[in-house]
Design a protein around this motif. Structure first.
Motif, PDB file in Angstrom:
ATOM      1  N   THR A 189      -6.130  -0.366  13.140  1.00  0.00           N
ATOM      2  CA  THR A 189      -4.739   0.947  13.241  1.00  0.00           C
ATOM      3  C   THR A 189      -5.098   0.656  14.802  1.00  0.00           C
ATOM      4  O   THR A 189      -5.868  -0.400  15.165  1.00  0.00           O
ATOM      5  CB  THR A 189      -5.882   2.283  13.191  1.00  0.00           C
ATOM      6  N   GLU A 200       2.149   6.566  12.550  1.00  0.00           N
ATOM      7  CA  GLU A 200       0.818   5.764  12.348  1.00  0.00           C
ATOM      8  C   GLU A 200       0.590   5.613  11.537  1.00  0.00           C
ATOM      9  O   GLU A 200       0.166   4.435  10.249  1.00  0.00           O
ATOM     10  CB  GLU A 200      -0.052   5.382  12.995  1.00  0.00           C
ATOM     11  N   ALA A 201       1.137   6.771   9.958  1.00  0.00           N
ATOM     12  CA  ALA A 201       0.695   6.741   9.218  1.00  0.00           C
ATOM     13  C   ALA A 201       1.777   6.779   7.388  1.00  0.00           C
ATOM     14  O   ALA A 201       1.588   6.282   6.548  1.00  0.00           O
ATOM     15  CB  ALA A 201       0.481   9.049   9.068  1.00  0.00           C
ATOM     16  N   ASP A 251       0.929   3.205   6.714  1.00  0.00           N
ATOM     17  CA  ASP A 251       0.233   2.861   5.469  1.00  0.00           C
ATOM     18  C   ASP A 251       1.631   3.532   4.049  1.00  0.00           C
ATOM     19  O   ASP A 251       1.030   1.899   3.642  1.00  0.00           O
ATOM     20  CB  ASP A 251      -0.658   3.896   5.119  1.00  0.00           C
ATOM     21  N   ALA A 306      -0.869   2.334  -0.783  1.00  0.00           N
ATOM     22  CA  ALA A 306      -1.287   3.193   0.241  1.00  0.00           C
ATOM     23  C   ALA A 306      -2.358   3.638   0.569  1.00  0.00           C
ATOM     24  O   ALA A 306      -2.985   4.156   1.555  1.00  0.00           O
ATOM     25  CB  ALA A 306      -0.499   4.746   0.086  1.00  0.00           C
ATOM     26  N   LYS A 307      -2.880   4.756  -0.205  1.00  0.00           N
ATOM     27  CA  LYS A 307      -4.245   5.123  -0.212  1.00  0.00           C
ATOM     28  C   LYS A 307      -5.332   3.666   0.108  1.00  0.00           C
ATOM     29  O   LYS A 307      -6.099   4.105   0.415  1.00  0.00           O
ATOM     30  CB  LYS A 307      -4.713   5.590  -2.059  1.00  0.00           C
ATOM     31  N   SER A 318      -4.939   1.029   1.226  1.00  0.00           N
ATOM     32  CA  SER A 318      -4.479   0.777   2.864  1.00  0.00           C
ATOM     33  C   SER A 318      -5.417   1.897   4.221  1.00  0.00           C
ATOM     34  O   SER A 318      -5.694   1.697   5.178  1.00  0.00           O
ATOM     35  CB  SER A 318      -3.018   0.886   3.283  1.00  0.00           C
ATOM     36  N   ARG A 319      -5.208   2.981   3.766  1.00  0.00           N
ATOM     37  CA  ARG A 319      -5.717   3.285   4.519  1.00  0.00           C
ATOM     38  C   ARG A 319      -7.181   4.334   4.505  1.00  0.00           C
ATOM     39  O   ARG A 319      -8.173   4.011   5.206  1.00  0.00           O
ATOM     40  CB  ARG A 319      -5.442   5.763   3.824  1.00  0.00           C
ATOM     41  N   GLU A 320      -8.234   3.632   3.433  1.00  0.00           N
ATOM     42  CA  GLU A 320      -9.209   3.051   2.884  1.00  0.00           C
ATOM     43  C   GLU A 320      -9.788   1.902   3.709  1.00  0.00           C
ATOM     44  O   GLU A 320     -10.661   1.735   4.550  1.00  0.00           O
ATOM     45  CB  GLU A 320      -9.980   2.732   1.318  1.00  0.00           C
ATOM     46  N   ALA A 361      -7.990   0.638   6.163  1.00  0.00           N
ATOM     47  CA  ALA A 361      -8.123   1.210   8.050  1.00  0.00           C
ATOM     48  C   ALA A 361      -9.094   2.225   8.532  1.00  0.00           C
ATOM     49  O   ALA A 361      -9.287   2.322   9.749  1.00  0.00           O
ATOM     50  CB  ALA A 361      -6.742   1.890   8.424  1.00  0.00           C
TER      51      ALA A 361
END
Length: 274
Positions: A104, A166-167, A170, A266-267, A269-271, A273
């Protein structure tokens, strides 16, 4: 967009693997002077080492002053260690551009001096042949000129889309970043289905590869909406219509599967990050 030859200082590439090496080659082909480029990599691949030698690009320079741009193209899992080593090379005016997945703006900013201009981006693998697409987001310290410079460097590998949230990175990772794998799977599955239907496996593979590549090129060159292209090749009650009746099934067709797949990517990718 300013010419790469007009960048006011050196461009320091950190990590010269397949992606980094392809980007460097694109920069040089677009006019970046070899003397204004440098690479930090303890062991670049042979083809990249040959490029550096042939074009006179410095490898692991010990001096030269802070670069105008530092582009990070290392694996995300070694990012912390690498940034700790290269951050002292950056100066107050250095623009940091990352093409690392899952790292990030906050992570990148923490590794450099406060106020450092940072761009986080996510390219995809077709960037290696200049046909990629990259989604990028700047932090608040990036100037208009620096954004143009980052755009020029990233555009050497294909198209660039800028976002302010930035969201979106993801979500872009789930669509374009991971997307080539979905297309490769399509070609793989189409070839397997053709072989199962009775085609020789090698012929089915060639047909699937050419069909996926050709359809993609037609979509790009024509500029026609994909839905319209689909309709253009679908005769009522014909063979394509029969296949699409299965593929467009609302419960088990492409759309619900890809919707679920993109959401899962996407989930994750957030994890990653954090």
């Amino acid at each position: 967009m300013p010419a790469l030859s007009d960048i006011p200082g050196r461009v320091l590439l950190v990590g010269a693997g397949k992606m980094g090496g392809a980007m460097l080659e694109g920069w040089l082909d677009l006019g970046l002077e070899p003397a204004k480029a440098a690479v930090i990599d303890p062991g670049p691949p042979p083809e990249v080492a040959a490029l550096l030698d042939a074009r006179g690009v410095a490898l692991n320079p010990l001096n030269g002053g802070p670069p105008a741009v530092m582009l990070l193209a290392v694996k995300p899992q070694v990012a912390a260690d690498v940034i700790a080593k290269v951050a002292p090379l950056a100066g107050p005016g250095t623009l940091v551009v990352s093409v690392m997945a899952g790292r990030t703006l906050g992570f990148l900013e923490a590794g450099f001096a406060p106020g450092t201009a940072v761009v986080r981006s996510i390219p995809n693998t077709p960037a290696a042949i200049g046909r990629g697409i990259t989604v990028a987001v700047p932090n608040g310290a990036v100037s208009a000129e620096q954004k143009l410079i980052a755009d020029g460097l990233l555009r050497a590998s294909g198209e660039v889309e800028w976002v302010e949230d930035e969201a979106m990175i993801d979500l872009a990772t789930a669509v374009s970043g991971s997307g080539p794998a979905y297309v490769f799977l399509l070609a793989e599955a189409l070839a397997a289905a053709g072989a199962k239907a009775g085609l020789p496996a090698d012929l089915a593979d060639r047909l699937a590869r050419a069909t996926v590549a050709g359809a993609g090129e037609l979509m790009i060159r024509s500029g026609i909406d994909p839905a319209q292209l689909r309709k253009n090749v679908t005769s009522p009650n014909g063979t394509t219509a029969a296949a699409l009746a299965v593929l467009m099934d609302e419960a088990r067709g492409f759309t619900p599967l890809l919707t679920e797949a993109v959401a899962a990517a996407a989930k994750r990718s957030r994890e990653l990050a954090g």
